[in-house]
Motif scaffolding. Structure first.
Motif, PDB file in Angstrom:
ATOM      1  N   TRP A 280       0.820  -1.213   0.000  1.00  0.00           N
ATOM      2  CA  TRP A 280       0.000   0.000   0.000  1.00  0.00           C
ATOM      3  C   TRP A 280       0.853   1.262   0.000  1.00  0.00           C
ATOM      4  CZ3 TRP A 280      -4.550   0.055  -1.882  1.00  0.00           C
ATOM      5  CH2 TRP A 280      -5.299  -1.122  -1.881  1.00  0.00           C
ATOM      6  N   THR A 281       2.029   1.208   0.591  1.00  0.00           N
ATOM      7  CA  THR A 281       2.965   2.331   0.511  1.00  0.00           C
ATOM      8  C   THR A 281       3.357   2.559  -0.950  1.00  0.00           C
ATOM      9  OG1 THR A 281       3.807   1.845   2.706  1.00  0.00           O
ATOM     10  CG2 THR A 281       5.213   3.198   1.315  1.00  0.00           C
ATOM     11  N   GLU A 282       3.612   1.459  -1.646  1.00  0.00           N
ATOM     12  CA  GLU A 282       3.983   1.549  -3.061  1.00  0.00           C
ATOM     13  C   GLU A 282       2.816   2.043  -3.908  1.00  0.00           C
ATOM     14  OE1 GLU A 282       6.803   1.446  -4.772  1.00  0.00           O
ATOM     15  OE2 GLU A 282       7.853   1.251  -2.882  1.00  0.00           O
ATOM     16  N   VAL A 283       1.611   1.616  -3.566  1.00  0.00           N
ATOM     17  CA  VAL A 283       0.438   2.092  -4.310  1.00  0.00           C
ATOM     18  C   VAL A 283       0.399   3.614  -4.248  1.00  0.00           C
ATOM     19  CG1 VAL A 283      -2.099   2.214  -4.331  1.00  0.00           C
ATOM     20  CG2 VAL A 283      -0.959  -0.010  -4.043  1.00  0.00           C
ATOM     21  N   ARG A 284       0.581   4.151  -3.059  1.00  0.00           N
ATOM     22  CA  ARG A 284       0.555   5.606  -2.901  1.00  0.00           C
ATOM     23  C   ARG A 284       1.711   6.273  -3.642  1.00  0.00           C
ATOM     24  NH1 ARG A 284      -2.203   4.261   1.987  1.00  0.00           N
ATOM     25  NH2 ARG A 284      -0.370   3.406   2.954  1.00  0.00           N
ATOM     26  N   ALA A 285       2.885   5.672  -3.511  1.00  0.00           N
ATOM     27  CA  ALA A 285       4.075   6.257  -4.146  1.00  0.00           C
ATOM     28  C   ALA A 285       3.946   6.227  -5.673  1.00  0.00           C
ATOM     29  CB  ALA A 285       5.328   5.519  -3.693  1.00  0.00           C
ATOM     30  N   VAL A 286       3.482   5.103  -6.190  1.00  0.00           N
ATOM     31  CA  VAL A 286       3.360   4.955  -7.646  1.00  0.00           C
ATOM     32  C   VAL A 286       2.290   5.902  -8.185  1.00  0.00           C
ATOM     33  CG1 VAL A 286       2.668   3.341  -9.476  1.00  0.00           C
ATOM     34  CG2 VAL A 286       4.274   2.601  -7.711  1.00  0.00           C
ATOM     35  N   LEU A 287       1.218   6.038  -7.439  1.00  0.00           N
ATOM     36  CA  LEU A 287       0.155   6.964  -7.838  1.00  0.00           C
ATOM     37  C   LEU A 287       0.687   8.399  -7.878  1.00  0.00           C
ATOM     38  CD1 LEU A 287      -2.835   7.214  -8.563  1.00  0.00           C
ATOM     39  CD2 LEU A 287      -3.340   7.449  -6.135  1.00  0.00           C
ATOM     40  N   ALA A 288       1.408   8.770  -6.843  1.00  0.00           N
ATOM     41  CA  ALA A 288       1.982  10.120  -6.791  1.00  0.00           C
ATOM     42  C   ALA A 288       2.943  10.335  -7.958  1.00  0.00           C
ATOM     43  CB  ALA A 288       2.685  10.343  -5.455  1.00  0.00           C
ATOM     44  N   GLU A 289       3.728   9.302  -8.270  1.00  0.00           N
ATOM     45  CA  GLU A 289       4.669   9.383  -9.397  1.00  0.00           C
ATOM     46  C   GLU A 289       3.938   9.546 -10.718  1.00  0.00           C
ATOM     47  OE1 GLU A 289       8.293   6.632  -7.682  1.00  0.00           O
ATOM     48  OE2 GLU A 289       7.048   5.854  -9.310  1.00  0.00           O
ATOM     49  N   ALA A 290       2.881   8.765 -10.866  1.00  0.00           N
ATOM     50  CA  ALA A 290       2.109   8.812 -12.110  1.00  0.00           C
ATOM     51  C   ALA A 290       1.532  10.204 -12.317  1.00  0.00           C
ATOM     52  CB  ALA A 290       1.005   7.760 -12.076  1.00  0.00           C
ATOM     53  N   ILE A 291       1.103  10.824 -11.242  1.00  0.00           N
ATOM     54  CA  ILE A 291       0.567  12.188 -11.322  1.00  0.00           C
ATOM     55  C   ILE A 291       1.683  13.150 -11.711  1.00  0.00           C
ATOM     56  CG2 ILE A 291      -0.340  14.084  -9.899  1.00  0.00           C
ATOM     57  CD1 ILE A 291      -2.056  11.914  -8.454  1.00  0.00           C
ATOM     58  N   GLU A 292       2.843  12.982 -11.080  1.00  0.00           N
ATOM     59  CA  GLU A 292       4.010  13.813 -11.364  1.00  0.00           C
ATOM     60  C   GLU A 292       4.422  13.732 -12.831  1.00  0.00           C
ATOM     61  OE1 GLU A 292       6.640  15.778  -9.782  1.00  0.00           O
ATOM     62  OE2 GLU A 292       4.758  16.278  -8.775  1.00  0.00           O
ATOM     63  N   GLU A 293       4.354  12.518 -13.366  1.00  0.00           N
ATOM     64  CA  GLU A 293       4.874  12.266 -14.720  1.00  0.00           C
ATOM     65  C   GLU A 293       3.925  12.737 -15.814  1.00  0.00           C
ATOM     66  OE1 GLU A 293       5.668   8.093 -14.488  1.00  0.00           O
ATOM     67  OE2 GLU A 293       7.400   8.430 -13.184  1.00  0.00           O
ATOM     68  N   ASP A 294       2.679  12.932 -15.482  1.00  0.00           N
ATOM     69  CA  ASP A 294       1.676  13.302 -16.478  1.00  0.00           C
ATOM     70  C   ASP A 294       1.561  14.830 -16.524  1.00  0.00           C
ATOM     71  OD1 ASP A 294      -0.762  13.962 -17.724  1.00  0.00           O
ATOM     72  OD2 ASP A 294      -1.570  11.975 -17.307  1.00  0.00           O
ATOM     73  N   ALA A 295       2.064  15.414 -17.604  1.00  0.00           N
ATOM     74  CA  ALA A 295       2.137  16.876 -17.706  1.00  0.00           C
ATOM     75  C   ALA A 295       0.772  17.538 -17.525  1.00  0.00           C
ATOM     76  CB  ALA A 295       2.744  17.277 -19.050  1.00  0.00           C
ATOM     77  N   LYS A 296      -0.229  16.951 -18.135  1.00  0.00           N
ATOM     78  CA  LYS A 296      -1.565  17.538 -18.086  1.00  0.00           C
ATOM     79  C   LYS A 296      -2.099  17.522 -16.647  1.00  0.00           C
ATOM     80  CE  LYS A 296      -3.835  16.223 -21.797  1.00  0.00           C
ATOM     81  NZ  LYS A 296      -4.714  15.317 -22.522  1.00  0.00           N
ATOM     82  N   ILE A 297      -1.896  16.386 -15.993  1.00  0.00           N
ATOM     83  CA  ILE A 297      -2.372  16.240 -14.620  1.00  0.00           C
ATOM     84  C   ILE A 297      -1.556  17.127 -13.678  1.00  0.00           C
ATOM     85  CG2 ILE A 297      -2.609  14.581 -12.715  1.00  0.00           C
ATOM     86  CD1 ILE A 297      -4.765  14.376 -14.892  1.00  0.00           C
ATOM     87  N   ARG A 298      -0.276  17.267 -14.018  1.00  0.00           N
ATOM     88  CA  ARG A 298       0.576  18.122 -13.203  1.00  0.00           C
ATOM     89  C   ARG A 298       0.042  19.555 -13.219  1.00  0.00           C
ATOM     90  NH1 ARG A 298       5.584  16.339 -15.161  1.00  0.00           N
ATOM     91  NH2 ARG A 298       5.651  18.182 -16.468  1.00  0.00           N
ATOM     92  N   GLY A 299      -0.404  19.970 -14.380  1.00  0.00           N
ATOM     93  CA  GLY A 299      -0.984  21.303 -14.514  1.00  0.00           C
ATOM     94  C   GLY A 299      -2.236  21.441 -13.660  1.00  0.00           C
ATOM     95  N   LYS A 300      -3.065  20.425 -13.742  1.00  0.00           N
ATOM     96  CA  LYS A 300      -4.297  20.413 -12.956  1.00  0.00           C
ATOM     97  C   LYS A 300      -3.962  20.429 -11.460  1.00  0.00           C
ATOM     98  CE  LYS A 300      -8.796  19.604 -12.290  1.00  0.00           C
ATOM     99  NZ  LYS A 300      -9.828  20.594 -12.636  1.00  0.00           N
ATOM    100  N   ALA A 301      -2.933  19.674 -11.107  1.00  0.00           N
ATOM    101  CA  ALA A 301      -2.516  19.595  -9.704  1.00  0.00           C
ATOM    102  C   ALA A 301      -2.058  20.970  -9.211  1.00  0.00           C
ATOM    103  CB  ALA A 301      -1.406  18.570  -9.532  1.00  0.00           C
ATOM    104  N   ALA A 302      -1.299  21.665 -10.046  1.00  0.00           N
ATOM    105  CA  ALA A 302      -0.797  22.989  -9.672  1.00  0.00           C
ATOM    106  C   ALA A 302      -1.964  23.954  -9.473  1.00  0.00           C
ATOM    107  CB  ALA A 302       0.150  23.512 -10.762  1.00  0.00           C
ATOM    108  N   GLU A 303      -2.930  23.839 -10.360  1.00  0.00           N
ATOM    109  CA  GLU A 303      -4.129  24.690 -10.299  1.00  0.00           C
ATOM    110  C   GLU A 303      -4.894  24.423  -8.992  1.00  0.00           C
ATOM    111  OE1 GLU A 303      -8.139  24.165 -12.754  1.00  0.00           O
ATOM    112  OE2 GLU A 303      -6.377  24.257 -14.050  1.00  0.00           O
ATOM    113  N   LEU A 304      -5.089  23.152  -8.700  1.00  0.00           N
ATOM    114  CA  LEU A 304      -5.819  22.783  -7.481  1.00  0.00           C
ATOM    115  C   LEU A 304      -5.040  23.185  -6.236  1.00  0.00           C
ATOM    116  CD1 LEU A 304      -7.114  19.321  -8.699  1.00  0.00           C
ATOM    117  CD2 LEU A 304      -8.578  21.212  -7.949  1.00  0.00           C
ATOM    118  N   GLU A 305      -3.722  22.996  -6.309  1.00  0.00           N
ATOM    119  CA  GLU A 305      -2.884  23.366  -5.174  1.00  0.00           C
ATOM    120  C   GLU A 305      -2.995  24.865  -4.896  1.00  0.00           C
ATOM    121  OE1 GLU A 305       1.514  21.915  -4.296  1.00  0.00           O
ATOM    122  OE2 GLU A 305       1.531  23.928  -5.142  1.00  0.00           O
ATOM    123  N   ALA A 306      -3.002  25.655  -5.960  1.00  0.00           N
ATOM    124  CA  ALA A 306      -3.112  27.116  -5.813  1.00  0.00           C
ATOM    125  C   ALA A 306      -4.411  27.483  -5.094  1.00  0.00           C
ATOM    126  CB  ALA A 306      -3.036  27.787  -7.184  1.00  0.00           C
ATOM    127  N   GLY A 307      -5.467  26.764  -5.443  1.00  0.00           N
ATOM    128  CA  GLY A 307      -6.754  27.007  -4.793  1.00  0.00           C
ATOM    129  C   GLY A 307      -6.698  26.718  -3.308  1.00  0.00           C
TER     130      GLY A 307
END
Ligand code: GTP
Ligand code: MG
Length: 336
Positions: A280-307
């Motif tokens: 389950w630690t790896e599930v979380r880590a891999v998910l976080a990595e997948a988000i990091e690696e996806d440029a489009k999602i990274r943009g969305k993440a930055a937008e949400l983080e700003a909010g």
């Protein structure tokens, strides 16, 4: 280096045959962050996984300078005299320290480093809890398949490092130097509760009396604690690298506990629980990595983080929105 099947195959064979250079190369591969290396590392680990599990896995933790490396050197010398092979993985979370403590460890374990029945490997600090590298478990696995009877992980007790190490070993040894503030008050209860064996170090010379007092204090404190495993409360010893006192007793206690745990199913249960937590630690880590690696999602993440930073959105709600976007549920960021 080519990523061929046979390449990984022969490396795996060499590791299983106890080839130290192959083991070192395997560890380097496992620690590599390059995608191509990771692929090979996973092949290697998958191949070797069925052959792991026979070693006694011990974690050795304590404050900076508590005497961990010195203790491991003495323990290593003792167990190798008994005909056992020991691998030592030293996790170094603080490259800040001048001169680098890895170098220090290597020079401190001089005798053990020359011992053919021992293998010492510094593990680079990771980005995970308390600097305990994410790949330390995998490194342990490699050492086990190379035929080491004991795999010891040394880590400096800072914050969450102890918990991270306790989650990957069979037995956890907490080392405490007498006096100097590293006493009962200075040790967090949570860390004490992780310990199967408490070792008071430097029980010689000027510190001999303080060591005896520390043993008494800790014994009293431990007797008030809920045992980690039903019916087994932590054992306490004192030791000195100068006199050699305590080393055979400590090893005997570790071995006895381990055999007891293996005999009554505690070890199997513990390792199953650890494997589940690891997954389950790896599930979380891999998910976080997948988000990091996806440029489009990274943009969305930055937008949400700003909010969230602006105090306009709840972290929880924004996290869900991010996951929805990641899954392609959110039409705005869904792949074409
Ligand atoms: N007198 C005495 N000194 C000791 C003993 N064990 C360790 N020391 C000294 O304590 C200091 C720290 O020992 P280390 O073994 O390097 O401690 P450590 O916990 O590995 O240190 P870090 O890895 O830097 O956190 C060194 O100067 C050792 O010589 C002991 O049993 N007796
Ligand atoms: Mg050390």
């Amino acid at each position: 280096v080519t990523a061929t099947e046979s390449d990984v195959d022969s490396l795996g064979e060499a590791i299983r045959a106890g080839d130290r250079k192959a083991l070192a190369r395997g560890i380097t591969l496992v620690e590599s962050t390059r995608a191509r290396d990771r692929e090979r590392a996973e092949k290697l680990l998958t191949r070797l996984l069925p052959f792991a599990g026979e070693a006694v896995r011990v974690g050795i933790s304590g404050a900076p300078g508590a005497g961990k490396s010195t203790f491991i050197e003495a323990l290593g010398e003792h167990v190798t005299r008994l005909g056992k092979r020991i691998a030592v993985l030293a996790v170094d979370p603080s490259s800040r320290r001048s001169g680098g403590s890895i170098l220090g460890d290597k020079t401190r374990m001089t005798a053990l480093a020359r011992n053919k029945a021992a293998f010492i490997r510094p593990s680079p600090s990771g980005t995970t809890a308390g600097g305990v590298a994410r790949r330390t478990r995998e490194t342990m696995l490699l050492a086990e398949t190379a035929g080491f009877d004991i795999v010891a992980v040394e880590t400096v007790g800072v914050g969450q490092a102890e918990t991270a190490v306790a989650d990957m070993v069979d037995l956890f040894l907490l080392l405490i130097a007498p006096g100097g503030g590293d006493d009962l008050q200075g040790i967090k209860r949570g860390v004490m509760e992780l310990a199967d064996v408490v070792v008071v170090t430097k029980a010689d010379g000027d510190l001999a009396k303080a060591a005896t007092r520390a043993v008494a204090d800790f014994r009293a404190a431990l007797s008030l604690m809920r045992p980690k495993f039903t019916g087994v409360s932590a054992k306490i010893f004192k030791t000195s690298a100068v006199t050699g006192e305590g080393i055979p007793e400590i090893w005997a206690a570790v071995e006895d506990l381990w055999k007891q745990f293996r005999g009554n199913g505690t070890l199997e249960q513990l390792r199953r629980d650890q494997a589940r937590a690891w997954f389950w630690t790896e599930v979380r880590a891999v998910l976080a990595e997948a988000i990091e690696e996806d440029a489009k999602i990274r943009g969305k993440a930055a937008e949400l983080e700003a909010g969230v930073l602006a105090g306009k959105a709840l972290p929880d709600v924004s996290a869900r929105a991010l996951i929805r976007a990641f899954r392609g549920v959110d039409a705005k960021v869904a792949p074409p």
